[in-house]
Design a protein around this motif. Structure first.
Motif, PDB file in Angstrom:
ATOM      1  N   SER A 100     -37.057  16.827  27.056  1.00  0.00           N
ATOM      2  CA  SER A 100     -38.503  16.755  27.269  1.00  0.00           C
ATOM      3  C   SER A 100     -39.249  17.168  26.012  1.00  0.00           C
ATOM      4  CB  SER A 100     -38.914  17.643  28.444  1.00  0.00           C
ATOM      5  OG  SER A 100     -38.395  17.146  29.659  1.00  0.00           O
ATOM      6  N   GLU A 101     -38.728  18.171  25.326  1.00  0.00           N
ATOM      7  CA  GLU A 101     -39.349  18.603  24.076  1.00  0.00           C
ATOM      8  C   GLU A 101     -39.257  17.504  23.016  1.00  0.00           C
ATOM      9  OE1 GLU A 101     -41.467  20.620  21.382  1.00  0.00           O
ATOM     10  OE2 GLU A 101     -41.210  21.133  23.504  1.00  0.00           O
ATOM     11  N   GLN A 102     -38.158  16.767  23.021  1.00  0.00           N
ATOM     12  CA  GLN A 102     -38.024  15.652  22.093  1.00  0.00           C
ATOM     13  C   GLN A 102     -39.069  14.580  22.369  1.00  0.00           C
ATOM     14  OE1 GLN A 102     -33.901  14.466  22.419  1.00  0.00           O
ATOM     15  NE2 GLN A 102     -33.221  16.555  22.003  1.00  0.00           N
ATOM     16  N   PHE A 103     -39.328  14.315  23.646  1.00  0.00           N
ATOM     17  CA  PHE A 103     -40.367  13.346  23.994  1.00  0.00           C
ATOM     18  C   PHE A 103     -41.741  13.827  23.521  1.00  0.00           C
ATOM     19  CE2 PHE A 103     -37.460  11.465  27.273  1.00  0.00           C
ATOM     20  CZ  PHE A 103     -37.550  10.147  26.823  1.00  0.00           C
ATOM     21  N   ARG A 104     -41.993  15.116  23.622  1.00  0.00           N
ATOM     22  CA  ARG A 104     -43.281  15.634  23.147  1.00  0.00           C
ATOM     23  C   ARG A 104     -43.392  15.514  21.629  1.00  0.00           C
ATOM     24  NH1 ARG A 104     -42.432  19.101  27.675  1.00  0.00           N
ATOM     25  NH2 ARG A 104     -41.202  20.594  26.444  1.00  0.00           N
ATOM     26  N   THR A 105     -42.268  15.715  20.939  1.00  0.00           N
ATOM     27  CA  THR A 105     -42.265  15.544  19.489  1.00  0.00           C
ATOM     28  C   THR A 105     -42.523  14.081  19.124  1.00  0.00           C
ATOM     29  OG1 THR A 105     -40.715  17.380  19.220  1.00  0.00           O
ATOM     30  CG2 THR A 105     -40.905  15.838  17.384  1.00  0.00           C
ATOM     31  N   ILE A 106     -41.914  13.177  19.866  1.00  0.00           N
ATOM     32  CA  ILE A 106     -42.149  11.744  19.648  1.00  0.00           C
ATOM     33  C   ILE A 106     -43.622  11.418  19.868  1.00  0.00           C
ATOM     34  CG2 ILE A 106     -41.716   9.453  20.620  1.00  0.00           C
ATOM     35  CD1 ILE A 106     -38.808  10.415  21.100  1.00  0.00           C
ATOM     36  N   ARG A 107     -44.210  11.975  20.919  1.00  0.00           N
ATOM     37  CA  ARG A 107     -45.645  11.768  21.185  1.00  0.00           C
ATOM     38  C   ARG A 107     -46.479  12.221  19.987  1.00  0.00           C
ATOM     39  NH1 ARG A 107     -47.633  16.222  24.800  1.00  0.00           N
ATOM     40  NH2 ARG A 107     -47.474  17.244  22.761  1.00  0.00           N
ATOM     41  N   THR A 108     -46.161  13.387  19.468  1.00  0.00           N
ATOM     42  CA  THR A 108     -46.918  13.904  18.323  1.00  0.00           C
ATOM     43  C   THR A 108     -46.759  13.005  17.110  1.00  0.00           C
ATOM     44  OG1 THR A 108     -46.648  16.175  19.119  1.00  0.00           O
ATOM     45  CG2 THR A 108     -47.231  15.883  16.797  1.00  0.00           C
ATOM     46  N   ASN A 109     -45.545  12.538  16.863  1.00  0.00           N
ATOM     47  CA  ASN A 109     -45.309  11.659  15.726  1.00  0.00           C
ATOM     48  C   ASN A 109     -46.075  10.346  15.862  1.00  0.00           C
ATOM     49  OD1 ASN A 109     -43.631  13.539  14.589  1.00  0.00           O
ATOM     50  ND2 ASN A 109     -41.740  12.581  15.271  1.00  0.00           N
ATOM     51  N   ILE A 110     -46.138   9.821  17.077  1.00  0.00           N
ATOM     52  CA  ILE A 110     -46.905   8.586  17.301  1.00  0.00           C
ATOM     53  C   ILE A 110     -48.384   8.841  17.044  1.00  0.00           C
ATOM     54  CG2 ILE A 110     -47.620   6.893  19.025  1.00  0.00           C
ATOM     55  CD1 ILE A 110     -44.867   7.304  20.353  1.00  0.00           C
ATOM     56  N   GLN A 111     -48.871   9.993  17.484  1.00  0.00           N
ATOM     57  CA  GLN A 111     -50.280  10.313  17.277  1.00  0.00           C
ATOM     58  C   GLN A 111     -50.642  10.348  15.796  1.00  0.00           C
ATOM     59  OE1 GLN A 111     -50.210  13.968  19.585  1.00  0.00           O
ATOM     60  NE2 GLN A 111     -51.610  13.097  21.092  1.00  0.00           N
ATOM     61  N   PHE A 112     -49.714  10.804  14.967  1.00  0.00           N
ATOM     62  CA  PHE A 112     -49.972  10.910  13.539  1.00  0.00           C
ATOM     63  C   PHE A 112     -49.571   9.655  12.762  1.00  0.00           C
ATOM     64  CE2 PHE A 112     -50.119  15.423  14.568  1.00  0.00           C
ATOM     65  CZ  PHE A 112     -51.200  15.842  13.791  1.00  0.00           C
ATOM     66  N   SER A 113     -49.068   8.642  13.474  1.00  0.00           N
ATOM     67  CA  SER A 113     -48.607   7.435  12.787  1.00  0.00           C
ATOM     68  C   SER A 113     -49.757   6.522  12.397  1.00  0.00           C
ATOM     69  CB  SER A 113     -47.618   6.656  13.667  1.00  0.00           C
ATOM     70  OG  SER A 113     -48.262   6.191  14.839  1.00  0.00           O
ATOM     71  N   SER A 114     -50.912   6.709  13.014  1.00  0.00           N
ATOM     72  CA  SER A 114     -52.080   5.896  12.679  1.00  0.00           C
ATOM     73  C   SER A 114     -53.160   6.818  12.137  1.00  0.00           C
ATOM     74  CB  SER A 114     -52.578   5.144  13.915  1.00  0.00           C
ATOM     75  OG  SER A 114     -53.674   4.328  13.599  1.00  0.00           O
ATOM     76  N   ILE A 115     -53.277   6.868  10.825  1.00  0.00           N
ATOM     77  CA  ILE A 115     -54.188   7.800  10.177  1.00  0.00           C
ATOM     78  C   ILE A 115     -55.620   7.278  10.166  1.00  0.00           C
ATOM     79  CG2 ILE A 115     -54.691   9.009   8.013  1.00  0.00           C
ATOM     80  CD1 ILE A 115     -51.706   8.868   7.380  1.00  0.00           C
ATOM     81  N   ASP A 116     -55.767   5.980   9.953  1.00  0.00           N
ATOM     82  CA  ASP A 116     -57.091   5.403   9.763  1.00  0.00           C
ATOM     83  C   ASP A 116     -57.924   5.361  11.048  1.00  0.00           C
ATOM     84  OD1 ASP A 116     -56.546   5.023   7.097  1.00  0.00           O
ATOM     85  OD2 ASP A 116     -55.778   2.985   7.403  1.00  0.00           O
TER      86      ASP A 116
END
Length: 246
Positions: free
Chosen positions: A33-49
């Protein structure tokens, strides 16, 4: 919001048994579950603009885990207090209704065919802030429905009504549905099971997505064993890789 009225009972074992595993719901403190939350965070930061309003999950071939990933990521996003809508756009092999234990007599196919309105098919789930639109009955013409102006209008309405729209799409190399949808969302993520996905097939899927100018945010490597990964994500999910990673 007027759309979000239905109440959902607690998920039982049967609903989880016949859908995909929602470990982020059943065991939210687990390492996966923690890995899924990390993936969520990474997706959030994948679009900077710009912020992401809609994200599509797909894979190169069937049974590679894209529904498990998309459904669990949806739960982690809703856990942040964000209003999330999950659409089961896999009109040939739907699973969302089984996973969340909701009805499927109405859904995406009946909206797109003009038989139902959005407020008739959107359903709440046991997870606060997470709503689903199931596939509905399997139609004879999935690609045509997904490539219609009604689908365009539906996506626009849902993104305006939510903080994030998540689309669970069919595999790229099997049918054209994922390409049709990927061209209409803010970002696309490819789920790649280690040791299962064919490297050539993954390359082909990426090429097909690029052909429709899909914004490929990256890939999630799943089914990673501890022996195959020595990093933080070892155990099942290999983590999130940006679109330019090799």
């Amino acid at each position: 919001m007027a759309l979000f009225k239905r109440k959902q009972k607690k998920l039982d074992n049967n609903s989880l048994k016949y859908g995909v595993g929602l470990i982020t719901y059943s065991d939210p403190t687990s390492s996966i579950s923690e890995q899924f939350r990390t993936i969520r965070t990474n997706i959030q930061f994948s679009s900077i603009d710009k912020s992401l309003s809609s994200v599509l999950f797909t894979s190169s071939e069937p049974s590679e885990g894209k529904s498990t990933v998309s459904n669990n990521v949806a739960v982690t996003w809703a856990d942040q207090g964000k209003k999330v809508i999950l659409i089961d756009a896999d009109l040939r092999r739907p699973t969302v209704h089984k996973t969340f234990g909701v009805g499927n007599s109405k859904g995406l196919s009946t909206i797109l065919s003009g038989n139902d309105q959005l407020e008739d098919v959107i359903q709440s789930t046991v997870i606060p802030n997470l709503f689903v639109i199931t596939s509905g009955p399997v139609p004879p013409n999935p690609s045509e429905l997904l490539n219609s102006s009604r689908m365009d209008n539906l996506l626009k309405e849902l993104t305006s009504q939510s903080d994030l729209l998540i689309v669970d799409a069919p595999p790229v190399n099997t049918v054209t549905d994922a390409q049709v949808l990927a061209a209409r969302v803010d970002g696309t993520i490819l789920v790649v099971p280690q040791g299962i996905a064919d490297k050539g097939g993954v390359r082909h899927a990426k090429q097909l997505l690029q052909a429709v100018h899909a914004n490929i945010l990256g890939a999630i490597m799943n089914r990673v064993t501890a022996e195959k990964s020595s990093g933080y994500y070892g155990g099942y999910y290999g983590g999130y890789y940006g679109a330019d990673d090799k």
